[in-house]
Design a protein around this motif. Structure first.
Motif, PDB file in Angstrom:
ATOM      1  N   SER A   1      37.464 -45.529  38.073  1.00 15.72           N
ATOM      2  CA  SER A   1      37.022 -44.325  37.362  1.00 15.72           C
ATOM      3  C   SER A   1      36.091 -44.688  36.210  1.00 15.72           C
ATOM      4  O   SER A   1      36.114 -45.801  35.678  1.00 15.72           O
ATOM      5  N   GLU A   2      35.296 -43.705  35.806  1.00 19.00           N
ATOM      6  CA  GLU A   2      34.324 -43.902  34.740  1.00 19.00           C
ATOM      7  C   GLU A   2      34.864 -43.515  33.367  1.00 19.00           C
ATOM      8  O   GLU A   2      34.283 -43.878  32.342  1.00 19.00           O
ATOM      9  N   SER A   3      35.966 -42.741  33.315  1.00 17.05           N
ATOM     10  CA  SER A   3      36.512 -42.301  32.033  1.00 17.05           C
ATOM     11  C   SER A   3      37.997 -41.995  32.207  1.00 17.05           C
ATOM     12  O   SER A   3      38.495 -41.828  33.321  1.00 17.05           O
ATOM     13  N   ALA A   4      38.704 -41.903  31.083  1.00 16.39           N
ATOM     14  CA  ALA A   4      40.125 -41.572  31.122  1.00 16.39           C
ATOM     15  C   ALA A   4      40.356 -40.197  31.720  1.00 16.39           C
ATOM     16  O   ALA A   4      41.365 -39.954  32.389  1.00 16.39           O
ATOM     17  N   GLN A   5      39.417 -39.283  31.497  1.00 17.30           N
ATOM     18  CA  GLN A   5      39.567 -37.926  32.008  1.00 17.30           C
ATOM     19  C   GLN A   5      39.540 -37.875  33.534  1.00 17.30           C
ATOM     20  O   GLN A   5      40.048 -36.929  34.135  1.00 17.30           O
ATOM     21  N   GLU A   6      38.982 -38.891  34.169  1.00 15.38           N
ATOM     22  CA  GLU A   6      38.914 -38.930  35.623  1.00 15.38           C
ATOM     23  C   GLU A   6      40.205 -39.449  36.249  1.00 15.38           C
ATOM     24  O   GLU A   6      40.390 -39.347  37.462  1.00 15.38           O
ATOM     25  N   ILE A   7      41.104 -39.994  35.445  1.00 17.13           N
ATOM     26  CA  ILE A   7      42.359 -40.546  35.963  1.00 17.13           C
ATOM     27  C   ILE A   7      43.459 -39.519  35.724  1.00 17.13           C
ATOM     28  O   ILE A   7      43.850 -39.274  34.584  1.00 17.13           O
ATOM     29  N   PRO A   8      43.983 -38.881  36.774  1.00 16.97           N
ATOM     30  CA  PRO A   8      44.997 -37.836  36.602  1.00 16.97           C
ATOM     31  C   PRO A   8      46.201 -38.336  35.799  1.00 16.97           C
ATOM     32  O   PRO A   8      46.775 -39.380  36.104  1.00 16.97           O
TER      33      PRO A   8
END
Length: 226
Positions: A74-81
């Motif tokens: 993933s590119e950011s923490a927001q992309e990791i559920p």
């Protein structure tokens, strides 16, 4: 919560792995030898539980802090559920326990096992406090590839340079390969100037993805005492 047997001086917040919960992890640590509870009778031990989160690999809801493989790109923490919300929860716990310690963040220890390490280690990088110590076992660092490249656009990472870190890992861990733990060590020590104590172990149970007894707990106890 394991309340201290003596006057309260320190607190440990310790996160469980995927599919477990706080009480189960507390029981597992309680049965391990040497006993960390006995070695540190003035410590308060907090074992929080994650919420239910959909597991894409198991196609079911289960208790886990985040839904991502250790090799997630993933590119950011927001992309990791689950990661951002779990980290916010851990940061709130830190604030509560720091208040309980009279504002002494240097008397608080954060840590976790497996994805509990992944979540708590990322929370450490988000934490505004210099904590007393960090203990991670059999885990990884989310977004390590971005941190290593210097291309993570989070902006609010504090770096946690002043918090000493212990990382322990099984050499033949089949769930979280050793190379990912080594990358976490590299990012912390090289990119962020974190003081990392590193230990690796041969012969841990559960395909190498567990605490190595008694060596790992002895090393953790020595680290905390130091």
């Amino acid at each position: 919560i394991q309340e201290p047997a003596a006057e309260h001086t320190h607190t440990v917040i310790f996160l469980h792995g995927g599919g477990s919960d706080g009480p189960q992890f507390w029981r597992a640590i309680r049965r391990r030898r040497p006993s960390l509870f006995a070695k540190f009778p003035s410590f308060r031990w907090v074992f929080p539980s994650s919420g239910l989160l959909w597991s894409s690999s198991m196609e079911m809801e289960r208790k886990q802090w985040l839904d991502a493989s250790p090799r997630d790109s993933s590119e950011s923490a927001q992309e990791i559920p689950g990661l951002s919300s779990s980290v916010e929860y851990v940061l709130r716990l830190i604030e509560e326990e720091v208040q309980r310690l009279g504002g002494r963040a240097d008397k608080l220890v954060l840590g976790g096992l497996s994805q509990g390490q992944a979540t708590s280690l990322y929370a450490l990088l988000r934490c505004e406090h210099r904590l007393g110590a960090y203990v991670g076992m059999s885990g990884w660092l989310p977004l390590a590839h971005k941190l290593d490249q210097g291309t993570l656009k989070e902006g609010d990472l504090q770096g946690a340079e002043a918090t000493p870190v212990f990382l322990g890992h099984g050499t033949h861990d089949r769930k979280v390969p050793l190379e990912l733990a080594l990358r976490a060590r590299h990012v912390l020590s090289t990119n962020m100037n974190v003081d990392v104590t590193w230990r690796q172990y041969v012969g841990a149970k559960l395909d190498g993805h567990w605490i190595k007894e008694p060596e790992e707990l002895e090393d953790v106890a020595e680290f905390l005492q130091a």
